[in-house]
Design an enzyme around this catalytic site. Structure first.
Site, PDB file in Angstrom:
ATOM      1  N   GLY A  69       2.370  14.916  -6.332  1.00 28.81           N
ATOM      2  CA  GLY A  69       0.956  15.178  -6.570  1.00 28.81           C
ATOM      3  C   GLY A  69       0.274  15.922  -5.429  1.00 28.81           C
ATOM      4  O   GLY A  69      -0.543  16.816  -5.649  1.00 28.81           O
ATOM      5  N   THR A  70       0.604  15.549  -4.211  1.00 27.95           N
ATOM      6  CA  THR A  70      -0.056  16.180  -3.071  1.00 27.95           C
ATOM      7  C   THR A  70       0.263  17.676  -3.031  1.00 27.95           C
ATOM      8  O   THR A  70      -0.634  18.513  -2.858  1.00 27.95           O
ATOM      9  CB  THR A  70       0.379  15.491  -1.755  1.00 27.95           C
ATOM     10  N   ASN A 149      -8.526   7.424  -8.875  1.00 29.60           N
ATOM     11  CA  ASN A 149      -7.467   6.519  -8.416  1.00 29.60           C
ATOM     12  C   ASN A 149      -7.997   5.220  -7.813  1.00 29.60           C
ATOM     13  O   ASN A 149      -7.255   4.263  -7.665  1.00 29.60           O
ATOM     14  CB  ASN A 149      -6.573   7.227  -7.387  1.00 29.60           C
ATOM     15  N   GLN A 178      -3.262  10.115 -12.044  1.00 34.91           N
ATOM     16  CA  GLN A 178      -3.524   8.752 -12.548  1.00 34.91           C
ATOM     17  C   GLN A 178      -3.795   8.748 -14.052  1.00 34.91           C
ATOM     18  O   GLN A 178      -4.024   7.686 -14.633  1.00 34.91           O
ATOM     19  CB  GLN A 178      -4.719   8.127 -11.814  1.00 34.91           C
ATOM     20  N   SER A 199       2.519  13.656 -10.938  1.00 32.59           N
ATOM     21  CA  SER A 199       3.421  13.113  -9.908  1.00 32.59           C
ATOM     22  C   SER A 199       4.355  12.078 -10.536  1.00 32.59           C
ATOM     23  O   SER A 199       3.892  11.155 -11.208  1.00 32.59           O
ATOM     24  CB  SER A 199       2.562  12.453  -8.823  1.00 32.59           C
ATOM     25  N   HIS A 201       6.349   9.624  -9.289  1.00 32.48           N
ATOM     26  CA  HIS A 201       6.522   8.220  -8.863  1.00 32.48           C
ATOM     27  C   HIS A 201       5.444   7.291  -9.408  1.00 32.48           C
ATOM     28  O   HIS A 201       5.534   6.074  -9.233  1.00 32.48           O
ATOM     29  CB  HIS A 201       6.643   8.107  -7.334  1.00 32.48           C
ATOM     30  N   THR A 237      15.411  25.014  -2.991  1.00 27.10           N
ATOM     31  CA  THR A 237      16.433  24.558  -3.932  1.00 27.10           C
ATOM     32  C   THR A 237      15.905  23.350  -4.702  1.00 27.10           C
ATOM     33  O   THR A 237      15.374  22.416  -4.109  1.00 27.10           O
ATOM     34  CB  THR A 237      17.732  24.196  -3.162  1.00 27.10           C
ATOM     35  N   CYS A 325      -3.691   5.395   0.364  1.00 27.48           N
ATOM     36  CA  CYS A 325      -3.907   6.322   1.487  1.00 27.48           C
ATOM     37  C   CYS A 325      -4.921   5.777   2.480  1.00 27.48           C
ATOM     38  O   CYS A 325      -4.780   5.940   3.676  1.00 27.48           O
ATOM     39  CB  CYS A 325      -4.446   7.661   1.012  1.00 27.48           C
TER      40      CYS A 325
HETATM   41  C1  LIG Z   1      -5.403  11.110  -8.151  1.00 24.57           C
HETATM   42  C2  LIG Z   1      -4.261  11.372  -7.234  1.00 24.57           C
HETATM   43  N1  LIG Z   1      -3.966  12.635  -6.883  1.00 24.57           N
HETATM   44  C3  LIG Z   1      -2.940  12.935  -6.067  1.00 24.57           C
HETATM   45  C4  LIG Z   1      -2.140  11.947  -5.545  1.00 24.57           C
HETATM   46  C5  LIG Z   1      -0.995  12.297  -4.634  1.00 24.57           C
HETATM   47  O1  LIG Z   1       0.241  12.152  -5.299  1.00 24.57           O
HETATM   48  P1  LIG Z   1       1.615  11.973  -4.482  1.00 24.57           P
HETATM   49  O2  LIG Z   1       1.648  10.565  -4.004  1.00 24.57           O
HETATM   50  O3  LIG Z   1       2.675  12.257  -5.493  1.00 24.57           O
HETATM   51  O4  LIG Z   1       1.616  12.990  -3.399  1.00 24.57           O
HETATM   52  C6  LIG Z   1      -2.401  10.602  -5.869  1.00 24.57           C
HETATM   53  C7  LIG Z   1      -1.608   9.505  -5.289  1.00 24.57           C
HETATM   54  O5  LIG Z   1      -2.001   8.378  -5.270  1.00 24.57           O
HETATM   55  C8  LIG Z   1      -3.486  10.314  -6.743  1.00 24.57           C
HETATM   56  O6  LIG Z   1      -3.786   9.059  -7.084  1.00 24.57           O
END
Ligand SMILES: Cc1ncc(COP(=O)(O)O)c(C=O)c1O
Length: 381
Positions: A69-70, A149, A178, A199, A201, A237, A325
């Site tokens: 996600g990031t 989130n 989310q 994302s 996970h 890769t 976070c």
């Molecule tokens: C709304 C939202 N965006 C982005 C992310 C980031 O995702 P990742 O943990 O896969 O980097 C999160 C992670 O909690 C999230 O809740």
């Protein structure tokens, strides 16, 4: 053990780990290699892409694999800013985004871009009126999360999509990290959205894998330059075992979705209805369809969030302060701050986040433990 922290991460499913394991052992070629091993890996890569695209009713060439996600959020925000810098340097987002969006925007501000953060109401929701008022001739991106989130608010992304039809040149991005598997796919993959971040996970795939959806014909600058993988848009890769595992996890998620969402809603309702009876409890996540089924954020006045989290942990129940976070930094929730919740309450907030493995029995156990801990907290404060 009761795991109520599914918005932080989920446990990879055994059948998903099995796919990861099998692919690691038997399809270990590089998809870019010309020989047989490469071809076998390439075929599996494209098969996984097609499986994901079919599940979401989009085209396989609109799926780009990322590390999660990031990366997806950074890529769409900075990639749009770079790609469209000649047309304008104004970006719009909300004041309740994940740091992956917020901090990307802040970085762009330092480079001379202008960012509008839309305010939210007391449910953490933006208004379409504010969005409309914020749009300027030099706006190149509107980025709105599907589901918050920290408290689970569903943003009016469908209404935003309708409005943005009048501004076809603006990139419209939805952070759906989310939101996937929470019964709102038709809102996320609407007919106006250009980019979506996902994302793995968060739905029982391994960590470090994800993808973005990018509408055909929409271009963003590449951030990962190199060997030209992912149609020359994201080099590196490919993490094939994780990609194949994520495709399987997505299929399982969407198969279980209606039943899982119903149970999540019941658990959330049961716990909310119980804890709302206590004087010192404030609940931020409503049990309506304007909120996602899996997130319940509340505060016990006078008790810090960390204290509540650790007290439950001692009882074998895993919850979190509002987001993974912010939790180790002991920061107040940025969403609650944007909602103008006073600091003495926002620093007490905790989040329960449910997944398809949680049960009503677990909710009943949670309630019993809550009652006991509340009495202790009451004595303390
Ligand atoms: C709304 C939202 N965006 C982005 C992310 C980031 O995702 P990742 O943990 O896969 O980097 C999160 C992670 O909690 C999230 O809740």
């Amino acid at each position: 053990m009761i795991y109520f922290d599914n918005s932080a991460t989920t446990q990879a499913l055994p059948e998903v780990v099995d796919t990861y394991d099998k692919v690691s052992k038997s399809v270990w070629g590089n998809p870019s290699s010309l020989h047989n091993f490469g071809e076998q890996a390439f075929n599996l890569l494209e098969q996984s892409r097609k499986q994901i695209a079919d599940l979401l009713h989009v085209h396989p060439d609109e799926i780009y694999f990322t590390s999660g996600g990031t990366e997806g959020d950074n890529w769409v925000v900075k990639g749009t800013a770079l790609q469209k810098r000649e047309y304008g340097k104004h970006l719009i987002t909300t004041s309740v985004e994940h740091p992956a969006i917020h901090n990307s925007m802040e970085q762009l501000k330092q480079l001379g871009y202008d960012v509008t953060y839309l305010p939210v109401d007391d449910e953490g929701r933006i208004s379409i009126k504010d969005l409309k008022a914020a749009i300027r001739p030099d706006t190149t991106l509107v980025s709105i999360m599907a589901v918050n989130n920290e408290i689970g608010t569903i943003q009016p992304i469908k209404e935003a999509a309708e409005l943005l039809k009048q501004y076809p040149k603006i990139h419209f991005h939805i952070d759906a990290v989310q939101g996937i598997g929470k019964g709102i796919q038709d809102q996320i993959f609407n007919d106006r959205v250009d980019f979506v971040t996902i994302s793995g996970h968060k739905f029982h795939a391994p960590r470090g894998i994800g993808f973005i959806y990018g509408r055909r014909g929409r271009r963003i600058a590449q951030l990962m330059s190199g060997g030209g993988q992912e149609k020359n848009q994201r080099s590196g890769t490919e993490n094939l075992p994780a990609i194949a595992a994520m495709a399987k996890a997505l299929r399982l998620l969407l198969t279980k979705e209606p039943q899982a969402n119903q149970t999540e809603r019941q658990i959330k309702q049961l716990i909310s209805d119980h804890i709302r009876k206590f004087d010192k409890v404030t609940i931020f996540s409503k049990s309506t369809d304007r909120f996602a089924p899996h997130i319940l954020c509340f505060a016990i006045k006078g008790v810090r969030g960390e204290t509540v989290v650790h007290a439950f942990e001692k009882e074998g129940i895993y919850i979190s302060t509002t987001s993974a976070c912010s939790s180790k930094k002991h920061l107040a929730s940025s969403t609650l701050t944007a909602m103008h919740v006073p600091e003495e309450i926002s620093t007490s907030a905790v989040r329960i986040s449910l997944g398809d493995q949680n049960t009503l029995d677990e909710a009943k156990t949670f309630i019993k433990v809550f009652d006991r801990l509340y009495k202790e907290f009451d004595k303390l404060s």
